[in-house]
Design a protein around this motif. Structure first.
Motif, PDB file in Angstrom:
ATOM      1  N   LEU A  66      17.847  -4.348 -57.255  1.00 52.54           N
ATOM      2  CA  LEU A  66      16.973  -5.065 -56.320  1.00 52.54           C
ATOM      3  C   LEU A  66      16.702  -4.236 -55.071  1.00 52.54           C
ATOM      4  O   LEU A  66      15.568  -4.173 -54.577  1.00 52.54           O
ATOM      5  CB  LEU A  66      17.613  -6.402 -55.927  1.00 52.54           C
ATOM      6  CG  LEU A  66      17.639  -7.497 -56.993  1.00 52.54           C
ATOM      7  CD1 LEU A  66      18.517  -8.656 -56.527  1.00 52.54           C
ATOM      8  CD2 LEU A  66      16.229  -8.005 -57.294  1.00 52.54           C
ATOM      9  N   ASN A  67      17.734  -3.578 -54.568  1.00 49.78           N
ATOM     10  CA  ASN A  67      17.571  -2.779 -53.349  1.00 49.78           C
ATOM     11  C   ASN A  67      16.752  -1.520 -53.594  1.00 49.78           C
ATOM     12  O   ASN A  67      15.978  -1.096 -52.721  1.00 49.78           O
ATOM     13  CB  ASN A  67      18.944  -2.420 -52.780  1.00 49.78           C
ATOM     14  CG  ASN A  67      19.569  -3.571 -52.025  1.00 49.78           C
ATOM     15  OD1 ASN A  67      19.171  -3.903 -50.919  1.00 49.78           O
ATOM     16  ND2 ASN A  67      20.558  -4.219 -52.631  1.00 49.78           N
ATOM     17  N   ILE A  87      26.728  -7.809 -61.945  1.00 49.17           N
ATOM     18  CA  ILE A  87      26.275  -8.419 -60.696  1.00 49.17           C
ATOM     19  C   ILE A  87      25.973  -7.351 -59.659  1.00 49.17           C
ATOM     20  O   ILE A  87      24.934  -7.363 -58.986  1.00 49.17           O
ATOM     21  CB  ILE A  87      27.335  -9.406 -60.171  1.00 49.17           C
ATOM     22  CG1 ILE A  87      27.461 -10.602 -61.122  1.00 49.17           C
ATOM     23  CG2 ILE A  87      27.002  -9.879 -58.758  1.00 49.17           C
ATOM     24  CD1 ILE A  87      28.600 -11.536 -60.781  1.00 49.17           C
ATOM     25  N   ILE A  88      26.893  -6.389 -59.531  1.00 43.46           N
ATOM     26  CA  ILE A  88      26.707  -5.319 -58.551  1.00 43.46           C
ATOM     27  C   ILE A  88      25.504  -4.447 -58.925  1.00 43.46           C
ATOM     28  O   ILE A  88      24.700  -4.058 -58.077  1.00 43.46           O
ATOM     29  CB  ILE A  88      27.984  -4.465 -58.449  1.00 43.46           C
ATOM     30  CG1 ILE A  88      29.163  -5.331 -57.994  1.00 43.46           C
ATOM     31  CG2 ILE A  88      27.782  -3.307 -57.479  1.00 43.46           C
ATOM     32  CD1 ILE A  88      30.505  -4.637 -58.090  1.00 43.46           C
ATOM     33  N   TYR A 140      22.298  -6.160 -58.039  1.00 42.72           N
ATOM     34  CA  TYR A 140      22.072  -6.080 -56.585  1.00 42.72           C
ATOM     35  C   TYR A 140      21.555  -4.698 -56.196  1.00 42.72           C
ATOM     36  O   TYR A 140      20.649  -4.569 -55.368  1.00 42.72           O
ATOM     37  CB  TYR A 140      23.387  -6.398 -55.870  1.00 42.72           C
ATOM     38  CG  TYR A 140      23.366  -6.221 -54.370  1.00 42.72           C
ATOM     39  CD1 TYR A 140      22.422  -6.860 -53.583  1.00 42.72           C
ATOM     40  CD2 TYR A 140      24.308  -5.418 -53.739  1.00 42.72           C
ATOM     41  CE1 TYR A 140      22.402  -6.704 -52.206  1.00 42.72           C
ATOM     42  CE2 TYR A 140      24.305  -5.259 -52.362  1.00 42.72           C
ATOM     43  CZ  TYR A 140      23.355  -5.898 -51.599  1.00 42.72           C
ATOM     44  OH  TYR A 140      23.350  -5.725 -50.236  1.00 42.72           O
ATOM     45  N   HIS A 156      20.201  -1.534 -48.589  1.00 49.32           N
ATOM     46  CA  HIS A 156      19.820  -2.829 -48.026  1.00 49.32           C
ATOM     47  C   HIS A 156      19.636  -2.711 -46.515  1.00 49.32           C
ATOM     48  O   HIS A 156      18.637  -3.182 -45.951  1.00 49.32           O
ATOM     49  CB  HIS A 156      20.904  -3.854 -48.358  1.00 49.32           C
ATOM     50  CG  HIS A 156      20.500  -5.268 -48.083  1.00 49.32           C
ATOM     51  ND1 HIS A 156      21.024  -6.346 -48.750  1.00 49.32           N
ATOM     52  CD2 HIS A 156      19.603  -5.813 -47.212  1.00 49.32           C
ATOM     53  CE1 HIS A 156      20.483  -7.462 -48.295  1.00 49.32           C
ATOM     54  NE2 HIS A 156      19.622  -7.153 -47.354  1.00 49.32           N
ATOM     55  N   ALA A 206      16.219 -13.830 -55.543  1.00 48.64           N
ATOM     56  CA  ALA A 206      17.077 -12.685 -55.837  1.00 48.64           C
ATOM     57  C   ALA A 206      18.447 -13.141 -56.320  1.00 48.64           C
ATOM     58  O   ALA A 206      19.007 -12.576 -57.275  1.00 48.64           O
ATOM     59  CB  ALA A 206      17.221 -11.807 -54.596  1.00 48.64           C
ATOM     60  N   LEU A 207      18.985 -14.177 -55.689  1.00 47.73           N
ATOM     61  CA  LEU A 207      20.279 -14.718 -56.127  1.00 47.73           C
ATOM     62  C   LEU A 207      20.192 -15.295 -57.534  1.00 47.73           C
ATOM     63  O   LEU A 207      21.119 -15.150 -58.337  1.00 47.73           O
ATOM     64  CB  LEU A 207      20.757 -15.782 -55.138  1.00 47.73           C
ATOM     65  CG  LEU A 207      21.266 -15.281 -53.784  1.00 47.73           C
ATOM     66  CD1 LEU A 207      21.574 -16.458 -52.864  1.00 47.73           C
ATOM     67  CD2 LEU A 207      22.512 -14.409 -53.964  1.00 47.73           C
ATOM     68  N   GLY A 265      15.450  -5.504 -62.354  1.00 47.95           N
ATOM     69  CA  GLY A 265      15.913  -5.595 -60.970  1.00 47.95           C
ATOM     70  C   GLY A 265      15.037  -4.809 -60.022  1.00 47.95           C
ATOM     71  O   GLY A 265      14.697  -5.275 -58.921  1.00 47.95           O
ATOM     72  N   VAL A 287      20.324 -12.347 -59.927  1.00 46.67           N
ATOM     73  CA  VAL A 287      21.683 -11.814 -60.039  1.00 46.67           C
ATOM     74  C   VAL A 287      22.542 -12.744 -60.903  1.00 46.67           C
ATOM     75  O   VAL A 287      23.318 -12.289 -61.755  1.00 46.67           O
ATOM     76  CB  VAL A 287      22.308 -11.618 -58.644  1.00 46.67           C
ATOM     77  CG1 VAL A 287      23.788 -11.257 -58.759  1.00 46.67           C
ATOM     78  CG2 VAL A 287      21.564 -10.536 -57.872  1.00 46.67           C
ATOM     79  N   GLY A 304      12.926  -6.654 -57.202  1.00 50.13           N
ATOM     80  CA  GLY A 304      13.175  -6.245 -55.817  1.00 50.13           C
ATOM     81  C   GLY A 304      11.906  -5.784 -55.128  1.00 50.13           C
ATOM     82  O   GLY A 304      11.678  -6.066 -53.951  1.00 50.13           O
ATOM     83  N   ALA A 343      24.355   0.281 -52.554  1.00 46.78           N
ATOM     84  CA  ALA A 343      23.454  -0.877 -52.476  1.00 46.78           C
ATOM     85  C   ALA A 343      23.416  -1.450 -51.062  1.00 46.78           C
ATOM     86  O   ALA A 343      22.339  -1.790 -50.547  1.00 46.78           O
ATOM     87  CB  ALA A 343      23.898  -1.953 -53.468  1.00 46.78           C
TER      88      ALA A 343
END
Length: 500
Positions: free
Chosen positions: A73-74, A66-67, A70, A153, A37-38, A357, A41, A361, A149
């Motif tokens: 992904l969530n 980036i945000i 994230y 999470h 995941a990192l 994403g 991102v 995710g 996010a």
């Protein structure tokens, strides 16, 4: 001690090394998903940096990318489980198959029919005049993205499927209040969203219970189950096909071309009639040689469930990807042009961040919620899972006809609850079921034992109350929690900007 009972020292040492190796492998697997995941991102950040090199506000755009990654992904980890979870719980498909189908169709829905225009103030929650300053607006959108996010999470970690729409709305509301005060919020709109907390799961549960009641009455508790299935399963498949066609036309293709509710219904009727003509001979052929029992009926609902999971994923990708990339697109637009607009077009690279994403995710973190929705709330089989899928599509169509704001997450999970609670009631109160059980099972010497077993079954709870209470609590506090967190983050971001 005899030598045969004494374990050699070498064997003990080897066993220790084996256990250490197993523990290390397990620990490595724990870090694989977060590590990938990192990487995703980081790649999004690099891609955004390349795409906006030399443009105004490039640093802000990269940070927002980036945000947004994230957030996507969530959404994939939490929200997509509702589309494929029932089919997995019903054993209509494996978890790996479900992950692949959902990832492919989520991405296709987002890229083919995803919203090309999105409101920058997220569904009119905040008065645009209240955040007309570009710097304030950008800070508010960033705070909203981060807070929603983070909340999703946390909900995923708690195994609570929550509405991503409600999360982002709560984030926008909290940032708006922190930026311009309580009067900046459009409270009538917020009232409609609050009403959807009740409307969505209630409608989903009622419709799913109604469909299950029909299946039990018309097929399951008939003396000749196969004949009843040949008559009614094609009808159910036609209703599902027609409803999904109308659902996709109204909620997916509507982003590509303007489609009214009436036209969507006509499309659904035509597709449904065609599906019935195709399904009749297929169901008859599939049912040949099947035994007259419930296990045989489940085979007839397997393939429709696979299609429903794919179609739900496509529609979800077409609609909910905006939850991840809408605020991101607004930030990109504001940073590039230096002004706040009421609506903006989503760049292709921004849409790709959201689509990929969500799919990544889902693949990395989705199994946790898929198992929860499909297996741990209540026991599902293909017939019950079919009721959940059909309910999700019908509820959206009905809600759209009345202009009601609904959440796809709340609908699907509410349908799972509806199926479970209906079974609890039906098991203990249905005269038809009692007569059928009496005629087919209580004709042997151990009738009393079976009667006691039936009485125990009637008293058994078929919905896990702990999961029910956890999910309901998460639904209730989603908007206020996201709003509070967003307000705090907005203040921190503004302080950092001012001090910097």
């Amino acid at each position: 001690m005899p030598d045969t009972l004494r374990k050699p020292t070498l064997d003990k040492d080897l066993n220790k090394f084996t256990r250490i190796g197993e523990a290390t492998g397990s620990l490595n697997q724990f870090y694989v998903a977060p590590g990938l995941a990192l990487v995703f991102v980081a790649l999004c950040a690099v891609f955004a940096a390349v795409a906006v090199t030399g443009q105004p506000g490039a640093v802000i755009i990269v940070a927002a990318a980036i945000i947004g990654a994230y957030m996507a992904l969530n959404i994939g980890a939490n929200d997509v489980a509702n589309n494929v979870g029932p089919a997995v719980g019903a054993r209509a498909m494996t978890l790996v198959t479900a992950l692949i189908i959902a990832a492919v169709f989520e991405s296709a829905g987002a890229l083919i029919a995803g919203g090309d225009v999105v409101s920058t103030i997220s569904k009119g929650i905040i008065d645009p005049a209240a955040v007309s300053d570009p710097a304030v607006f950008t800070s508010a959108m960033m705070a909203a993205l981060v807070s929603s996010a983070m909340w999703i999470h946390l909900a995923t970690w708690l195994k609570a499927p929550v509405s991503t729409t409600h999360s982002i709305v709560g984030g926008v509301m909290g940032a708006g209040i922190a930026a311009a005060g309580v009067d900046a919020v459009n409270w009538p709109t917020m009232g409609g969203i609050a009403a959807s907390w009740v409307i969505s799961p209630f409608l989903g549960g009622i419709i799913a219970a109604g469909v299950l009641y029909f299946i039990k009455t018309a097929i399951i508790y008939q003396d000749d189950k196969i004949a009843a299935a040949r008559r009614w399963v094609p009808v159910l498949i036609a209703v599902m096909s027609g409803t999904f066609a109308a659902y996709l036309a109204l909620k997916g293709l509507n982003h590509v071309m303007s489609i009214s509710l009436g036209l969507a219904v006509v499309i659904g009727i035509v597709i449904g009639a065609g599906s019935w003509l195709v399904a009749r001979p297929l169901v008859r052929r599939q049912s040949e040689g099947l035994e007259n029992r419930n296990q045989s009926l489940r085979k007839l609902f397997g393939l429709p469930l696979v299609f429903s999971a794919a179609l739900l994923s496509f529609a979800h990708g077409a609609n909910d990807v905006a939850n991840a990339v809408g605020p991101l697109a607004a930030i990109v637009h504001t940073a590039e042009l230096g002004e706040v607009a009421t609506s903006v077009y989503i760049p292709l690279w921004v849409m790709a961040v959201g689509a990929l994403g969500i799919s990544i995710g889902l693949l990395l973190f989705g199994p946790r919620l898929i198992r929860m929705v499909g297996d741990q709330i209540t026991k599902l089989n293909p017939m019950r899972a079919f009721c959940v899928a059909l309910s999700a599509a019908i509820t959206v169509i009905v809600a759209s006809a009345f202009g009601l704001p609904v959440s796809s997450t709340h609908i699907a999970v509410g349908a799972v609850f509806g199926v479970g609670f209906f079974r609890e009631w039906y098991t203990g109160n249905s005269r038809r079921r009692a007569d059928y059980v009496t005629r087919h099972h209580f004709d042997k010497p151990d009738d009393d034992a079976k009667a006691r077993k039936g009485e125990d079954q009637r008293r058994r709870l078929l919905v896990r109350r702990s999961h029910f209470l956890t999910i309901i609590a998460a639904w209730i506090i989603t908007v206020p929690a996201a709003a509070l967190l967003s307000g705090v983050l907005f203040v921190i971001i503004r302080m950092m900007i001012v001090s910097g």
